[in-house]
Write an enzyme that holds these catalytic residues in place. Sequence first.
Site, PDB file in Angstrom:
ATOM      1  N   GLU A 153       2.196  10.038   3.477  1.00 38.08           N
ATOM      2  CA  GLU A 153       1.822  10.337   4.709  1.00 38.08           C
ATOM      3  C   GLU A 153       2.476   9.350   5.940  1.00 38.08           C
ATOM      4  OE1 GLU A 153      -2.256  11.131   5.008  1.00 38.08           O
ATOM      5  OE2 GLU A 153      -2.024  13.167   4.031  1.00 38.08           O
ATOM      6  N   CYS A 160       5.884  -5.713  15.932  1.00 41.77           N
ATOM      7  CA  CYS A 160       6.031  -7.114  15.534  1.00 41.77           C
ATOM      8  C   CYS A 160       7.553  -7.607  15.788  1.00 41.77           C
ATOM      9  CB  CYS A 160       6.075  -7.318  13.998  1.00 41.77           C
ATOM     10  SG  CYS A 160       7.690  -6.882  13.193  1.00 41.77           S
ATOM     11  N   CYS A 163      10.518  -5.797  14.694  1.00 40.02           N
ATOM     12  CA  CYS A 163      10.595  -4.168  15.257  1.00 40.02           C
ATOM     13  C   CYS A 163      11.043  -4.258  16.760  1.00 40.02           C
ATOM     14  CB  CYS A 163       9.150  -3.542  15.255  1.00 40.02           C
ATOM     15  SG  CYS A 163       8.772  -3.048  13.401  1.00 40.02           S
ATOM     16  N   GLU A 308      -1.294  18.590  -1.117  1.00 41.09           N
ATOM     17  CA  GLU A 308      -2.544  18.338  -1.080  1.00 41.09           C
ATOM     18  C   GLU A 308      -3.393  19.082  -0.472  1.00 41.09           C
ATOM     19  OE1 GLU A 308      -3.705  14.394   0.404  1.00 41.09           O
ATOM     20  OE2 GLU A 308      -1.901  13.473  -0.501  1.00 41.09           O
TER      21      GLU A 308
HETATM   22  C1  GAL Z   1      -4.676  12.543   2.492  1.00 36.47           C
HETATM   23  C2  GAL Z   1      -4.239  11.095   1.709  1.00 36.47           C
HETATM   24  C3  GAL Z   1      -4.852  11.212   0.500  1.00 36.47           C
HETATM   25  C4  GAL Z   1      -6.280  11.263   0.625  1.00 36.47           C
HETATM   26  C5  GAL Z   1      -6.570  12.506   1.092  1.00 36.47           C
HETATM   27  C6  GAL Z   1      -8.074  12.699   1.371  1.00 36.47           C
HETATM   28  O1  GAL Z   1      -4.227  12.662   3.836  1.00 36.47           O
HETATM   29  O2  GAL Z   1      -2.671  11.493   1.536  1.00 36.47           O
HETATM   30  O3  GAL Z   1      -4.373  10.106  -0.188  1.00 36.47           O
HETATM   31  O4  GAL Z   1      -6.713  10.300   1.248  1.00 36.47           O
HETATM   32  O5  GAL Z   1      -6.109  12.511   2.405  1.00 36.47           O
HETATM   33  O6  GAL Z   1      -8.191  13.997   1.984  1.00 36.47           O
END
Ligand code: GAL
Length: 666
Positions: A153, A160, A163, A308
């Site tokens: 993400e 800095c 940058c 995810e």
């Molecule tokens: C995402 C992240 C994961 C975990 C998840 C929880 O944004 O990539 O590592 O934190 O959220 O919902």
Amino acid sequence: MDINLNIHSFLHGGDYNPEQWLAYPEVLDKDLEYLVEANCNIVTLGVFSWASLEAFEGQYDFEWLVTIVDKLHDKGIYVMMATPSGARPKWLADKYQEVLRVDEKRQRQLFGARHNHCYTSSVYRKKVEEINQELAKRFANHPAIVGWHISNEFGGECHCPLCQDAFRDWVKKRYDSIEEVNEKWYTTFWSHNYQSFDQIESPSSIGENGLHGLNLDWKRFVTDQTIDFMKAEIQVLKSYNSDIPVTTNFMYYFNELNYFKFKEHLDFISWDTYPTWHKNSDVEIAMDNSLWHDMMRSIKQKPFILMESSPSYTNWQGISKPKKPGMHMLSSMQAIAHGSDAVMYFQWRQSRGASEKFHGSVVQHDGSNKTRVFQEVKQLGDDLNGIKDIQGSLVKSDIGIFYDWENKWALEDAQGPRNKGMHYKETVQKSYKGFRRLGLNVDFVDMESDYSNYKILVAPMLYMYRNNIQQKISQFIAQGGIVIMTYWSGIVDENDLCFLGKVPYKLNDVFGIERKEVIGFYDDEVNSISTGYTYKNLCEVIEPIGAKTLATYESDYYSGSPAVTVNEYGDGKAYYIGADLEQSFYDDLYLNIIKALNIELPIDGSDNFPKGILTSTRTDGRDNYLFIQNFSQETHAVKVDESSHTLIYGEGFQNIKPYGTNIYKY
Ligand code: GAL
């Protein structure tokens, strides 16, 4: 699979963090057993494993990871291997302070959290390169590895000194001279002129923040610099085996990075979705979630990966509700319906401690495979196997809606005509919903896309022009296309400098109108137009110069003047919407346009969505698949032609149960 993972079924699995369980070998054994039982065929490994792989600088320990990957492979489970750059070990931050991010007030952050490294730091890049090299050496040719998951993400910015230098170089490449910078950023205003490139600094709330051209260029730079960092990661991995595809996981409505710019650097797109199911209306949440699925698919016009999702609840939203029975199946199938070739979770096994210990997972703290969540996950895996023919198929659309990050950045920074919210996102959503409720697939485009496959383009608040968009829109319409453009379009160039002359700039003739005034409304003000619809927030006084008026304003000093117009141009039509009109206006307008174009609806009925039904189609060129999903709590009838369609998933041909998904082949 177009993604080239060489797996001819849907991916099912998710983030697996065995480094948290190395002291519990029995847990790791159970994981292997359970993954198979839950019908999982993939895990993402290594997202935050850096400290377990390199506990001290240069002292690598990959044995545990190699063992796990081998064992997974023996069980027929594939691996999406992540690079660990999303969170660094403490020794690295302690020894090399420059890897820590500096915020816009120029304050360096302490070690902590994640996703907060400097993208420019050559030390960080070198350390990432080294660990990626170690990963690639061991896994780039391992048969279990089907993809690289780059970092995690990406987001945020660093101010800095490194940058700042990189930004100055970026500005120097974009502009020939400091005089040009002064002109493009309009620095004469308030005497903010630069005398040399060395004086340029990133925007700051305690410094320069009123030069919109600078703000916009800084955001462009942040995207470019993030991509540059990501490319450096990819290069190392690809040098060991160029066949393993790469992705990075994107986020929901993420504003800071222009995701379209990533498309040429990634082999496939993936994203993480965490809708607040059961908050208010599941039906509205489903529509919203479907929009971002469509966005992710549109970026590469290919299947994407749902990297995810929570199998139950999150722990970072205000309130964390578990998904009700059936919602996991329904929401996962929604991703498939919109073009995903995977359903993956965060995370496989619930952490014992730290900030995500109460986040939902497939295996919870009780370690049981008998939980409702586990059983629903297992069922989903089985169901995905049953429909694996659909994997790899495409979602095709006649409709493209503009969602252009740079345009959004500029119009939200513009200061006026409504600093209390321009509602760009909501304006995009209204058009999306207007078409999607009819069951029509929708793509998103930006000002660099190819529009040749579309019949209809919608340009909500096309405030900024870049990439010669006005000419492309004119051509699209002249060649028979339909364009619907809204208020607050055609105002500035790519530097956020206002066009001098009639607006919408260089599209006056095409749309047959000229904007005369723009009126911002207070939040509680509502007005209406002659066809009965109401509008809020913003309206424009427009003068027709050839366009036909479809509706006029009802009240105030501009009463009777046009609010909605259409102009015939070449072989096409140019619609202009002068006010922030309510949803039903868009619904009715789009139904009429679709009927006039004889675009076939996948299922009969113009009011499916209010009932809670969402529809999407996928095609592989030979077979087509119609997904009908019911996000409501009632059974609904659906009209599907029995002579041409076969029900391949779901129950009941002509009706759909609460939270049900029916899939028809035709
Ligand atoms: C995402 C992240 C994961 C975990 C998840 C929880 O944004 O990539 O590592 O934190 O959220 O919902």
